[in-house]
Each structure stands twice: as C-alpha cells, then as structure tokens.
Scaffold this motif. Structure first.
Motif, PDB file in Angstrom:
ATOM      1  N   MET A   1     -56.526 -92.217  15.176  1.00  0.00           N
ATOM      2  CA  MET A   1     -55.011 -91.888  15.375  1.00  0.00           C
ATOM      3  C   MET A   1     -54.808 -91.587  16.873  1.00  0.00           C
ATOM      4  N   SER A   2     -53.707 -92.506  17.539  1.00  0.00           N
ATOM      5  CA  SER A   2     -53.304 -92.586  18.781  1.00  0.00           C
ATOM      6  C   SER A   2     -52.802 -91.041  19.096  1.00  0.00           C
ATOM      7  N   GLN A   3     -52.973 -90.698  20.359  1.00  0.00           N
ATOM      8  CA  GLN A   3     -52.026 -89.624  20.832  1.00  0.00           C
ATOM      9  C   GLN A   3     -50.803 -89.477  20.454  1.00  0.00           C
ATOM     10  N   ILE A   4     -49.936 -90.434  20.722  1.00  0.00           N
ATOM     11  CA  ILE A   4     -48.402 -90.264  20.251  1.00  0.00           C
ATOM     12  C   ILE A   4     -48.501 -89.984  18.954  1.00  0.00           C
ATOM     13  N   ASP A   5     -49.249 -90.500  17.841  1.00  0.00           N
ATOM     14  CA  ASP A   5     -49.087 -90.396  16.461  1.00  0.00           C
ATOM     15  C   ASP A   5     -49.592 -88.844  16.000  1.00  0.00           C
ATOM     16  N   ARG A   6     -50.309 -88.291  16.907  1.00  0.00           N
ATOM     17  CA  ARG A   6     -50.789 -86.723  17.005  1.00  0.00           C
ATOM     18  C   ARG A   6     -49.678 -86.060  17.364  1.00  0.00           C
ATOM     19  N   PHE A   7     -48.953 -86.175  18.124  1.00  0.00           N
ATOM     20  CA  PHE A   7     -47.947 -85.268  18.682  1.00  0.00           C
ATOM     21  C   PHE A   7     -46.535 -85.274  17.709  1.00  0.00           C
ATOM     22  N   VAL A   8     -46.273 -84.182  16.902  1.00  0.00           N
ATOM     23  CA  VAL A   8     -45.551 -84.052  15.926  1.00  0.00           C
ATOM     24  C   VAL A   8     -44.264 -83.135  16.570  1.00  0.00           C
ATOM     25  N   VAL A   9     -42.974 -83.724  16.458  1.00  0.00           N
ATOM     26  CA  VAL A   9     -41.783 -82.656  16.928  1.00  0.00           C
ATOM     27  C   VAL A   9     -40.938 -82.071  15.718  1.00  0.00           C
ATOM     28  N   VAL A  10     -40.728 -80.998  16.004  1.00  0.00           N
ATOM     29  CA  VAL A  10     -39.819 -80.378  14.747  1.00  0.00           C
ATOM     30  C   VAL A  10     -38.857 -79.885  16.031  1.00  0.00           C
ATOM     31  N   THR A  11     -37.141 -80.381  15.592  1.00  0.00           N
ATOM     32  CA  THR A  11     -36.074 -80.028  16.661  1.00  0.00           C
ATOM     33  C   THR A  11     -35.004 -79.726  15.492  1.00  0.00           C
ATOM     34  N   GLY A  12     -33.986 -79.373  16.169  1.00  0.00           N
ATOM     35  CA  GLY A  12     -32.450 -79.208  15.430  1.00  0.00           C
ATOM     36  C   GLY A  12     -31.707 -78.092  16.136  1.00  0.00           C
ATOM     37  N   GLY A  13     -30.794 -77.668  15.710  1.00  0.00           N
ATOM     38  CA  GLY A  13     -30.094 -76.612  16.307  1.00  0.00           C
ATOM     39  C   GLY A  13     -30.759 -75.310  16.110  1.00  0.00           C
ATOM     40  N   PRO A  14     -30.316 -74.271  16.827  1.00  0.00           N
ATOM     41  CA  PRO A  14     -31.054 -72.780  16.755  1.00  0.00           C
ATOM     42  C   PRO A  14     -30.510 -72.381  15.428  1.00  0.00           C
ATOM     43  N   GLY A  15     -31.604 -71.433  14.898  1.00  0.00           N
ATOM     44  CA  GLY A  15     -31.389 -70.549  13.581  1.00  0.00           C
ATOM     45  C   GLY A  15     -31.525 -71.334  12.295  1.00  0.00           C
ATOM     46  N   SER A  16     -32.211 -72.591  12.308  1.00  0.00           N
ATOM     47  CA  SER A  16     -32.182 -73.685  11.413  1.00  0.00           C
ATOM     48  C   SER A  16     -33.509 -73.376  10.495  1.00  0.00           C
ATOM     49  N   GLY A  17     -34.651 -72.602  11.124  1.00  0.00           N
ATOM     50  CA  GLY A  17     -35.908 -72.297  10.702  1.00  0.00           C
ATOM     51  C   GLY A  17     -36.974 -73.103  11.030  1.00  0.00           C
ATOM     52  N   LYS A  18     -36.894 -73.824  12.317  1.00  0.00           N
ATOM     53  CA  LYS A  18     -37.771 -74.381  13.118  1.00  0.00           C
ATOM     54  C   LYS A  18     -39.092 -73.581  13.565  1.00  0.00           C
ATOM     55  N   THR A  19     -38.939 -72.517  14.169  1.00  0.00           N
ATOM     56  CA  THR A  19     -39.833 -71.573  14.542  1.00  0.00           C
ATOM     57  C   THR A  19     -40.602 -70.874  13.247  1.00  0.00           C
TER      58      THR A  19
END
Length: 183
Positions: A1-19
């Motif tokens: 698996m390439s480095q790029i494929d290993r790096f997963v982002v979770v994004t969105g607005g604040p207060g949406s349960g990301k953290t």
C-alpha cells in the motif's frame, strides 16, 4: 500500500463527531493524528496569543498549516493506516470560508502532501452539535464549514465519502468497511 493510500482524512464542520470517531478508531488500535486547530487555540489561550479564529485568522491558518505539515511528516514514520483529524486542504477551506487569500505555500502543500483519495466527511449533525471553549461557531457556521470542505476537497480531486449519522461504534465500523474494500 502506498503512503498516500495509508493516509486517511476525516473532515467536516465542527461538532459533527469527527474527533469522537477518530478516538474510537484509535481505541481499536488505529494510528491517528490530532486536529491542529483545537491545539493551537488551547495554546494561544494559555499564552494570551492572538492566533485565534476570532482574532487573527491569517496567523491561525499559518499555524494550522505548519502543524498539519508536521503531522504529515511524522505520519510517514508509521506503518499501516494513519487517520488524520482534518488534512492540509482544510486550511485552504478555512481561508476560503474566512474570505482570506490562499497563499501559494498552502496551495503547494496541498498539492505535494496528498492523502488517500477517499476522504470521509462528517455532515452537519444538529442533534449532537455543541459549542465549547474552543468551538465558538454557530450551527450555521458549522454548516458553512462543511460546504467549504466539500468544495476544497472536490476541487483537489478527492472522493468524498459521507459519514452516516449513526452512533460512534457504527460509524467506526462503516469507516473500517470502506477502508477494507478500498485496499
């Protein structure tokens, strides 16, 4: 698996349960990288600094970019998947949201420091939204942030995967299923 494929982002607005989701993934043994903004706000409050989203937004964005780049570099030393609580493109989305120009170094960072093409995006979730000492945005601002993240990640050629509005354990299972299918 390439480095790029290993790096997963979770994004969105604040207060949406990301953290909360990322904490659940970490509890399952996953490697995670923290959100830059919250730590910067905490540090700036302690030292009486003005690099805050309600004070000097441009300096706040520069500090977030530096922290996100450091997280990206640090993650390169890890094996396997690494889940990021926001990514470098979030800084660009933040600048757009604030009506500030995007400096060329931020554009270059987003082009050079790529993540897995599938980016998980947490939609606004009024039922769980709550402000706190670092999260002073209204629900409307959280919705605008979500829209800004949709725009920037789409323009940077990422594929957005909306997170379902489910309890955290089910959300985590959803993320793991999607990641498993994509490897």
């Amino acid at each position: 698996m390439s480095q790029i494929d290993r790096f997963v982002v979770v994004t969105g607005g604040p207060g949406s349960g990301k953290t909360t989701l990322i904490s659940a993934l970490a509890a399952e043994g996953g490697r995670t990288m923290p959100e830059a903004g919250r730590g910067i706000i905490q540090d700036q409050i302690i030292i009486g600094g003005n690099a805050l989203p309600w004070a000097d937004r441009a300096v706040f964005a520069n500090l977030m970019l530096a922290a996100d780049m450091r997280s990206y570099r640090e993650a390169q030393a890890f094996e396997g998947l690494v889940v990021f609580d926001r990514g470098i493109p979030d800084v660009i989305g933040y600048l757009h949201l604030c009506g500030l120009p995007v400096p060329e170094p931020a554009r270059r960072a987003a082009a050079l420091c790529r993540y897995r093409r599938q980016v998980f995006i947490a939609p606004p979730w009024p039922a769980i939204y709550a402000g706190d000492a670092e999260r002073k945005q209204s629900l409307e601002e959280a919705e605008a942030t979500h829209a800004a993240m949709v725009d920037v990640y789409t323009r940077l050629d990422y594929e957005l995967v909306p997170l379902p509005l489910l309890p955290v354990a089910e959300r985590a299972a959803f993320v793991l299923r999607v990641l498993e299918q994509g490897t």
